[in-house]
Structure formats: C-alpha cells, structure tokens
Design a protein around this motif. Structure first.
Motif, mmCIF file in Angstrom:
data_model
loop_
_atom_site.group_PDB
_atom_site.id
_atom_site.type_symbol
_atom_site.label_atom_id
_atom_site.label_comp_id
_atom_site.label_asym_id
_atom_site.label_seq_id
_atom_site.Cartn_x
_atom_site.Cartn_y
_atom_site.Cartn_z
ATOM 1 N N ALA A 74 0.823 -1.223 0.000
ATOM 2 C CA ALA A 74 0.000 0.000 0.000
ATOM 3 C C ALA A 74 0.853 1.267 0.000
ATOM 4 C CB ALA A 74 -0.947 0.004 1.206
ATOM 5 N N GLY A 76 1.903 4.624 -1.590
ATOM 6 C CA GLY A 76 1.266 5.589 -2.482
ATOM 7 C C GLY A 76 2.213 6.576 -3.128
ATOM 8 N N ALA A 97 -10.950 -0.778 -3.824
ATOM 9 C CA ALA A 97 -11.484 0.074 -2.754
ATOM 10 C C ALA A 97 -10.298 0.656 -1.999
ATOM 11 C CB ALA A 97 -12.375 -0.729 -1.817
ATOM 12 N N PRO A 98 -10.453 1.868 -1.465
ATOM 13 C CA PRO A 98 -9.345 2.491 -0.725
ATOM 14 C C PRO A 98 -8.906 1.637 0.468
ATOM 15 C CG PRO A 98 -11.057 4.093 -1.206
ATOM 16 C CD PRO A 98 -11.629 2.742 -1.536
ATOM 17 N N VAL A 99 -7.625 1.695 0.774
ATOM 18 C CA VAL A 99 -7.080 0.992 1.940
ATOM 19 C C VAL A 99 -6.233 1.980 2.731
ATOM 20 C CG1 VAL A 99 -7.058 -1.258 0.804
ATOM 21 C CG2 VAL A 99 -5.041 0.209 0.668
ATOM 22 N N LYS A 100 -6.025 1.658 3.980
ATOM 23 C CA LYS A 100 -5.164 2.505 4.806
ATOM 24 C C LYS A 100 -3.724 2.013 4.686
ATOM 25 C CE LYS A 100 -8.477 4.195 8.215
ATOM 26 N NZ LYS A 100 -8.361 5.597 7.715
ATOM 27 N N ASN A 101 -2.837 2.978 4.493
ATOM 28 C CA ASN A 101 -1.430 2.601 4.447
ATOM 29 C C ASN A 101 -0.848 2.575 5.856
ATOM 30 O OD1 ASN A 101 -1.023 5.271 5.171
ATOM 31 N ND2 ASN A 101 -0.149 5.892 3.205
ATOM 32 N N GLY A 104 -1.568 5.398 8.173
ATOM 33 C CA GLY A 104 -2.953 5.640 8.557
ATOM 34 C C GLY A 104 -3.754 6.439 7.558
ATOM 35 N N ALA A 105 -3.162 6.742 6.388
ATOM 36 C CA ALA A 105 -3.860 7.516 5.357
ATOM 37 C C ALA A 105 -4.561 6.576 4.381
ATOM 38 C CB ALA A 105 -2.875 8.407 4.615
ATOM 39 N N ASP A 106 -5.700 7.035 3.838
ATOM 40 C CA ASP A 106 -6.427 6.253 2.837
ATOM 41 C C ASP A 106 -5.781 6.439 1.470
ATOM 42 O OD1 ASP A 106 -8.359 5.276 4.619
ATOM 43 O OD2 ASP A 106 -9.571 7.099 4.413
ATOM 44 N N VAL A 107 -5.534 5.327 0.778
ATOM 45 C CA VAL A 107 -4.968 5.400 -0.575
ATOM 46 C C VAL A 107 -5.843 4.574 -1.502
ATOM 47 C CG1 VAL A 107 -2.580 5.818 0.130
ATOM 48 C CG2 VAL A 107 -3.396 3.476 -0.035
ATOM 49 N N SER A 108 -6.127 5.132 -2.649
ATOM 50 C CA SER A 108 -6.945 4.427 -3.639
ATOM 51 C C SER A 108 -6.095 3.941 -4.815
ATOM 52 C CB SER A 108 -8.058 5.340 -4.161
ATOM 53 O OG SER A 108 -7.498 6.533 -4.702
#
Length: 248
Positions: A74, A76, A97-101, A104-108
């Motif tokens: 993950a 980004g 679907a977005p995941v957390k890296n 702790g941030a959401d990455v798509s």
C-alpha cells in the motif's frame, strides 16, 4: 612473542581480512541489490533506496531495469532521481477500494512498478566491469521487518533475467535473489540516535583508554628526550668552562 612479531602477525591478519572483505563484496555485487546509505528506513516512514544493477553478460549490455512493488505494501508515493541517459517511469494501480497505508492515510492508488529505460548509447556496457545505481524515495513503508523488490533486468536482444527468488531462512542464497531492505522500528531508531548503546560505550571507553595510553607514552618519551638534551647541554657547558680555565 616479541613486539615486532606481534605487529607483523597483526598486519598479516588485517591484510587477510581486507582481502576477504573485498572478495565477499565483489561476489555480493554480482546481484541486483537494494541498498540504503545512512539511517535505515523505519516502518511507517519514508526512505531512500538505491538499486545497484551490475552488468553480468560478457556480450550484451543492460538496457532496462524494472522494480516491482507489491500492492499489499500500500505504498502511495515513489519519486525517482534523474539518472543521465535513462528515462524513469512510475506505474500506479487503481485499487478496487481504498485501503489505509502504514501511516494511517487512505490510498486508492498504489505504486506497483518503477522502471528505467536506457536512451540510445546509454546502456550499462557489456562485460562485467560496469554497474549503475537507481534511486527512489518511497513511503509510507509497510510495518514489516523486511520488504522485497523483485527486479527484472533486460539486456540487448531482449534477454531477460529475473531477480525474484526468496532466500530461505538460514539457507544458501539463491542464484537470483530478490533485492530486499530491512526496516527499523521507530523506537529503535530513536534509541540509536538519542543515546549510546552498551557496545558504543565499550568501544568509546576502549578508544579513550588507548588514546590515554598513547598520550602518556608520548609524554614520557618527550620528558626523556628533554632530560637527555639538558644532560648534553650541561656536559658541554662544563667542558667549555674547564677548557677556559686551562687556557688561563
């Protein structure tokens, strides 16, 4: 054993260790490797990684290098530095679907590949005497002890060598191991920079003791030479006075 013999033996051992070190370095450098210069990257942080690519074919040169980044990491963000004569490309893959890296941030979208292609006349030359290094800045890194970067090395004539084999724990290194980088815990890195370890303290104490012993020896030698000089000077003065009295 005499002091001179001890010095000769120590010099011989040092030379032997140096030669063995150079030999082991030469052997390791025959693979595509991932290297870190300076502080080790931390889990959840960012870091700079250098991929060293040696040419191994005596007849053809290297024209392309690809590094794979596993989607489960993950990651980004990946940036490349300019390598004269080579074109870099960063490939991103859209996630279902977005995941957390790890930060702790959401990455798509995650980075899944970085490639470098040689421009005409800028290959890594045929033979075994040249290599090139390709640097990336990468993050946020996953919270793992070690990450792998399977690599593909393409030679002239479309000859491809894959560096993607996993080294077994405690076993022999495979013929084409995947480049790997170990990640440090943030706490461990802070401890390393913030305070000395027992080993560091011991080495510092031994170095200080060695320096103190050397300083004392030099001081003693200086005093001895000074005393010898004073003795010679006093003797010369006495002889001069006796010679003067004899003349009168």
């Amino acid at each position: 054993m005499s002091y001179k013999k001890s010095l000769k033996r120590a010099g011989f051992l040092a030379a032997t260790v140096g030669v063995l070190g150079l030999m082991s370095t030469g052997i390791a450098s025959a693979h595509v490797t991932a290297n870190v210069y300076g502080a080790q990257p931390t889990k959840g942080g960012y870091g700079a990684i250098f991929f060293r690519v040696p040419n191994e074919d005596p007849a053809v040169g290297t024209t392309k290098v690809e590094i794979e980044i596993k989607p489960e990491y993950a990651i980004g963000t990946v940036r490349t530095t300019k390598v004269p004569g080579w074109t870099a490309q960063v490939t991103k893959t859209k996630l279902p679907a977005p995941v957390k890296n790890a930060a702790g941030a959401d990455v798509s979208e995650v980075v899944t590949k970085v490639s470098w292609t040689a421009e005409p006349g800028n290959k890594i030359a045929a033979g075994t005497s040249e290599f090139a290094e390709f640097e990336i800045s990468i993050g946020a890194l996953p919270k793992l002890d070690e990450i792998e970067f399977p690599a593909t090395q393409t030679y002239e004539g479309n000859k491809v060598v894959n560096w993607n084999e996993k080294a077994p724990a405690g076993g022999e290194e495979p013929e084409h191991p995947a480049p790997t980088v170990k990640l440090a815990d943030k706490k461990a890195e802070g401890d390393h920079h913030g305070g000395a370890t027992a080993t560091d303290t011991s080495e510092h104490t031994e170095a200080a003791a060695g320096s103190d012993t050397t300083a004392r020896w030099l001081a003693g030698a200086g005093l001895a030479v000074g005393a010898l000089g004073l003795g010679v000077g006093a003797g010369a003065t006495i002889r001069a006075r006796k010679a003067g009295k004899g003349t009168n």
